[in-house]
Every structure is written in structure tokens, then in C-alpha cells.
Motif scaffolding. Structure first.
Motif, PDB file in Angstrom:
ATOM      1  N   LEU A   1       0.834  -1.199   0.000  1.00  7.04           N
ATOM      2  CA  LEU A   1       0.000   0.000   0.000  1.00  7.04           C
ATOM      3  C   LEU A   1       0.867   1.246   0.000  1.00  7.04           C
ATOM      4  N   SER A   2       0.455   2.257  -0.749  1.00  7.59           N
ATOM      5  CA  SER A   2       1.223   3.504  -0.783  1.00  7.59           C
ATOM      6  C   SER A   2       1.030   4.319   0.490  1.00  7.59           C
ATOM      7  N   GLU A   3      -0.123   4.122   1.156  1.00  8.31           N
ATOM      8  CA  GLU A   3      -0.384   4.783   2.437  1.00  8.31           C
ATOM      9  C   GLU A   3      -0.661   3.699   3.480  1.00  8.31           C
ATOM     10  N   PRO A   4       0.174   3.605   4.515  1.00  9.98           N
ATOM     11  CA  PRO A   4       0.031   2.516   5.490  1.00  9.98           C
ATOM     12  C   PRO A   4      -1.224   2.657   6.343  1.00  9.98           C
ATOM     13  N   LEU A   5      -1.657   1.531   6.918  1.00  7.53           N
ATOM     14  CA  LEU A   5      -2.829   1.470   7.784  1.00  7.53           C
ATOM     15  C   LEU A   5      -2.399   1.197   9.217  1.00  7.53           C
ATOM     16  N   PRO A   6      -3.295   1.408  10.184  1.00  8.42           N
ATOM     17  CA  PRO A   6      -2.972   1.043  11.569  1.00  8.42           C
ATOM     18  C   PRO A   6      -2.590  -0.436  11.678  1.00  8.42           C
ATOM     19  N   GLN A   7      -1.688  -0.755  12.571  1.00  9.06           N
ATOM     20  CA  GLN A   7      -1.160  -2.115  12.687  1.00  9.06           C
ATOM     21  C   GLN A   7      -1.984  -3.017  13.598  1.00  9.06           C
ATOM     22  N   ASN A   8      -2.814  -2.456  14.436  1.00 14.64           N
ATOM     23  CA  ASN A   8      -3.456  -3.257  15.479  1.00 14.64           C
ATOM     24  C   ASN A   8      -4.928  -3.533  15.225  1.00 14.64           C
ATOM     25  N   ILE A   9      -5.339  -3.476  13.945  1.00  9.75           N
ATOM     26  CA  ILE A   9      -6.734  -3.773  13.619  1.00  9.75           C
ATOM     27  C   ILE A   9      -6.792  -4.651  12.368  1.00  9.75           C
ATOM     28  N   THR A  10      -7.952  -5.241  12.175  1.00  7.54           N
ATOM     29  CA  THR A  10      -8.266  -5.970  10.947  1.00  7.54           C
ATOM     30  C   THR A  10      -9.487  -5.305  10.335  1.00  7.54           C
ATOM     31  N   ILE A  11      -9.369  -4.843   9.109  1.00  3.44           N
ATOM     32  CA  ILE A  11     -10.466  -4.129   8.448  1.00  3.44           C
ATOM     33  C   ILE A  11     -11.264  -5.104   7.590  1.00  3.44           C
ATOM     34  N   LYS A  12     -12.581  -5.014   7.691  1.00  2.00           N
ATOM     35  CA  LYS A  12     -13.442  -5.882   6.905  1.00  2.00           C
ATOM     36  C   LYS A  12     -14.482  -5.055   6.180  1.00  2.00           C
ATOM     37  N   LYS A  13     -14.518  -5.210   4.865  1.00  2.00           N
ATOM     38  CA  LYS A  13     -15.672  -4.748   4.105  1.00  2.00           C
ATOM     39  C   LYS A  13     -16.200  -5.977   3.388  1.00  2.00           C
ATOM     40  N   LYS A  14     -15.841  -6.141   2.120  1.00  2.00           N
ATOM     41  CA  LYS A  14     -16.226  -7.387   1.459  1.00  2.00           C
ATOM     42  C   LYS A  14     -15.284  -8.515   1.880  1.00  2.00           C
ATOM     43  N   HIS A  15     -13.990  -8.169   2.020  1.00  2.00           N
ATOM     44  CA  HIS A  15     -12.977  -9.132   2.450  1.00  2.00           C
ATOM     45  C   HIS A  15     -12.180  -8.522   3.601  1.00  2.00           C
ATOM     46  N   PHE A  16     -11.193  -9.248   4.082  1.00  2.00           N
ATOM     47  CA  PHE A  16     -10.384  -8.800   5.202  1.00  2.00           C
ATOM     48  C   PHE A  16      -9.074  -8.175   4.722  1.00  2.00           C
ATOM     49  N   LEU A  17      -8.666  -7.102   5.396  1.00  2.00           N
ATOM     50  CA  LEU A  17      -7.412  -6.418   5.103  1.00  2.00           C
ATOM     51  C   LEU A  17      -6.640  -6.221   6.400  1.00  2.00           C
ATOM     52  N   PHE A  18      -5.370  -6.638   6.401  1.00  2.12           N
ATOM     53  CA  PHE A  18      -4.549  -6.456   7.599  1.00  2.12           C
ATOM     54  C   PHE A  18      -3.070  -6.577   7.226  1.00  2.12           C
ATOM     55  N   PRO A  19      -2.183  -5.995   8.044  1.00  2.00           N
ATOM     56  CA  PRO A  19      -0.742  -6.046   7.755  1.00  2.00           C
ATOM     57  C   PRO A  19      -0.159  -7.412   8.090  1.00  2.00           C
ATOM     58  N   VAL A  20       0.817  -7.842   7.269  1.00  4.31           N
ATOM     59  CA  VAL A  20       1.482  -9.126   7.512  1.00  4.31           C
ATOM     60  C   VAL A  20       2.988  -8.982   7.616  1.00  4.31           C
TER      61      VAL A  20
END
Length: 345
Positions: free
Chosen positions: A215-234
């Protein structure tokens, strides 16, 4: 001749969590692992007590969550690490109606401990109607979990890295090659279709793709985002996004349409540039009633099956490994909901 209490065939969540029950109870075992990554080993590792499409829960959700957390602490005693990641799921709401439905469902006795009534807003992603947090949700460090457990098994000479050969079983003498066994547990996922003892059990493949993206803009590290699918840092600046569900296109290569679906899904709420770095897929063993299949072979009382964990492989594999152990060791009755015989007319 080597003597063991159990042979485990299969190295996904079912096999590994059953191995933990054996370790807890001082039972000897060997596990057969082909060395190929199973569906479990490429899974997202989501630990979630809520069906996030309808805001409902499922059978024994609280019991399974609690049992898993206790089991991972027990595993820490011999692996040296707890593989639970405290990164609760945040479900992006599509509109105000979903917010209202979430709040209404949060009053339900089965959901009160799971649906947080306080909404959150997450920077970077589009969430105009905020997000709802799923309490008690988390993730498993999938790569660390399997690496750590396999290292432990291998160091204890419990891991056999070869394909299991059904023709070498002598069920009457309880032998396999030069191994004298008490019982065999088949935990093979979709590999069970090649198993002459249980090839007719009613599991169906559900193919799931996921992508790893930069991702060009990072996301918070301590959450899992869900809309249609799951997004999280690995780690290594990469993020997991997935997975898809497909019961039709079951060939053993990447489906471009699935990748396109994932790219479109991520683009719908992540408004910045991203680059797909890796595509993976696996075949989940699913069951019509969405509950595992546990049973004993009708002719060979020393041969068992543990399958059909579906998309909830972590929770099902952990909780029902104890059910299987009690059944195999103590002849404790199986719940009708998971008994293999429920499909026999």
C-alpha cells in the motif's frame, strides 16, 4: 518397529490442534506432512465469532473462542510463543441502516459480548459511516503458528515429511510400514477424496484466493479491516487482502477473475495506489450444514476422520479436536451435529 499411540495424516489446523490434545495427554504420535502448503497454511487466520454479512453468530461461538485462547496459551508452554494477534475486526458500514442493524443486534443475548456499541472511524480508508468493532475477535499468526509447531514436532521426531500411502495400512494388525499404531486420524481436508477409507464423506471444495499488496499509504497495525474481504498487515510492508469463495472454478491454478474481484474490492475502500505482490489460493473443505465431520470407520475401529472445517478452520479445528480426542480415547458420544453418521439416511 516404532510404536505410537496415534498416526495423524494431514498437517492443517485439524491435524495440528489434534496433535496438541495428544501432547496434553502424554500420547505418542507421528504426523505425516507432504510439505505442500495446505489451505490452512495459506489462510487469513481470522478468529471471528460473528457472521459479518448479517451480524449473526454461530453454534458454540463463545465456547470456541474461549477454548482457542486457552489452547494457544497451553501451546505457548512448549513452543515458547503465543501466536494470537490482538487485532480486532472493524467492519466498515455501508450505510446508516447497517449501523442501526448492528446496534439492534448488539442487544441480542447471543451477540451482546461480540458487537461493540461504540463506533470507530479509521483514517486512510473510506468509512463514511464508521466501523463496528467485533469484541473478542483476533488473528492467528498463521506462518508463525505452523512454523513453530512443525519445528517442535520435528525436533521430537514426530514429523514424517512424506506422502502417506494408504496401501501400506494393515488395519487388522494396526501397522503402517514399520510403525505400530493405536489409531489413525485422517485430517486431510480435500485430500480425503483420495482416501479409500473415507472418500465418500460429504465435503466439497471451496476455492479461496487472497492477495498480498503493498500500500502507498500505510494502515494502523493493530486492527483488521473488513468490508467485502479482510485487510490487515502481515509484515515487510505487505498487507493481506482476501479471501474469495468459489465452488465452481476448482482447477489448480490462479483465477484471474478472482484476482480482479479482490483488486476491485480493495479499491472500493482504499483510495490510494497499491501494488499486488503475491497471489495465493487454497481449497477449503466445506460441508452443507457448515459443521465439521468426525467419525470412525464402520469396519475398522482404529481409523478415524476429522474433516470439513470450512472457513472457520481455526475455531473448528481447535474446539472439535477435544471432541474427537474424547471420542477416540474414551468412546464419549459425539454431538449429533458433527457426527459423520448424520448424513446416513
Amino acid at each position: 518397529m516404532e510404536k505410537v499411540d496415534y498416526i495423524i495424516v494431514g498437517d492443517g489446523y485439524a491435524g495440528v490442534f489434534f496433535a496438541h490434545q495428544l501432547i496434553k495427554n502424554n500420547k505418542s504420535f507421528v504426523m505425516f506432512s507432504e510439505g505442500r502448503k495446505s489451505a490452512s497454511q495459506v489462510s487469513a487466520g481470522i478468529i471471528n465469532p460473528v457472521v459479518l454479512k448479517k451480524f449473526t453468530t454461530f453454534w458454540k461461538a463463545q465456547e470456541q473462542i474461549s477454548f482457542l485462547k486457552d489452547s494457544l496459551k497451553e501451546m505457548e508452554n512448549y513452543t515458547g510463543k503465543n501466536y494470537l494477534i490482538d487485532a480486532p475486526i472493524h467492519r466498515i458500514f455501508h450505510d446508516e441502516n447497517e449501523q442501526k442493524l448492528w446496534l439492534k443486534k448488539s442487544e441480542n443475548s447471543e451477540l451482546v459480548n461480540f458487537l461493540d456499541k461504540n463506533f470507530d472511524h479509521i483514517e486512510v480508508v473510506k468509512n463514511d459511516f464508521n466501523t463496528g468493532k467485533v469484541n473478542q475477535s483476533a488473528r492467528l499468526d498463521v506462518s508463525g503458528f505452523f512454523t513453530g509447531l512443525f519445528d517442535f514436532f520435528e525436533n521430537g521426531s514426530k514429523l514424517i515429511k512424506e506422502k502417506f500411502d494408504y496401501a501400506k495400512i494393515n488395519a487388522e494388525d494396526s501397522t503402517y510400514n514399520n510403525i505400530q499404531f493405536g489409531k489413525i486420524i485422517f485430517c486431510e481436508g480435500m485430500g480425503v477424496k483420495e482416501n479409500p477409507f473415507f472418500s465418500d464423506i460429504l465435503v466439497n471444495a471451496n476455492k479461496g484466493h487472497h492477495i498480498k499488496v503493498k500500500l502507498s499509504e500505510p494502515l494502523p497495525q493493530n486492527i483488521t479491516i473488513k468490508k467485502k474481504h479482510f485487510l490487515f498487515p502481515v509484515g515487510k510492508d505487505l498487507y493481506f487482502y482476501g479471501g474469495t469463495y468459489d465452488r465452481e472454478q476448482l482447477h489448480s491454478h490462479v483465477d484471474d477473475s478472482a484476482v480482479e474481484q479482490l483488486v476491485d474490492g480493495l479499491s472500493a475502500f482504499y483510495p490510494y495506489d497499491f501494488e499486488v505482490k503475491e497471489v495465493s489460493f487454497g481449497f477449503r473443505p466445506t460441508v452443507k450444514d457448515r459443521r465439521p465431520i468426525i467419525g470412525k470407520h464402520p469396519e475398522h475401529s482404529n481409523i478415524f476422520v476429522f474433516n470439513g472445517l470450512g472457513a472457520r478452520g481455526i475455531l473448528n479445528g481447535c474446539y472439535f479436536s477435544k471432541v474427537l480426542y474424547d471420542f477416540a480415547e474414551n468412546d464419549s458420544p459425539l454431538p449429533s451435529e458433527v457426527n459423520m453418521e448424520r448424513f446416513i439416511n
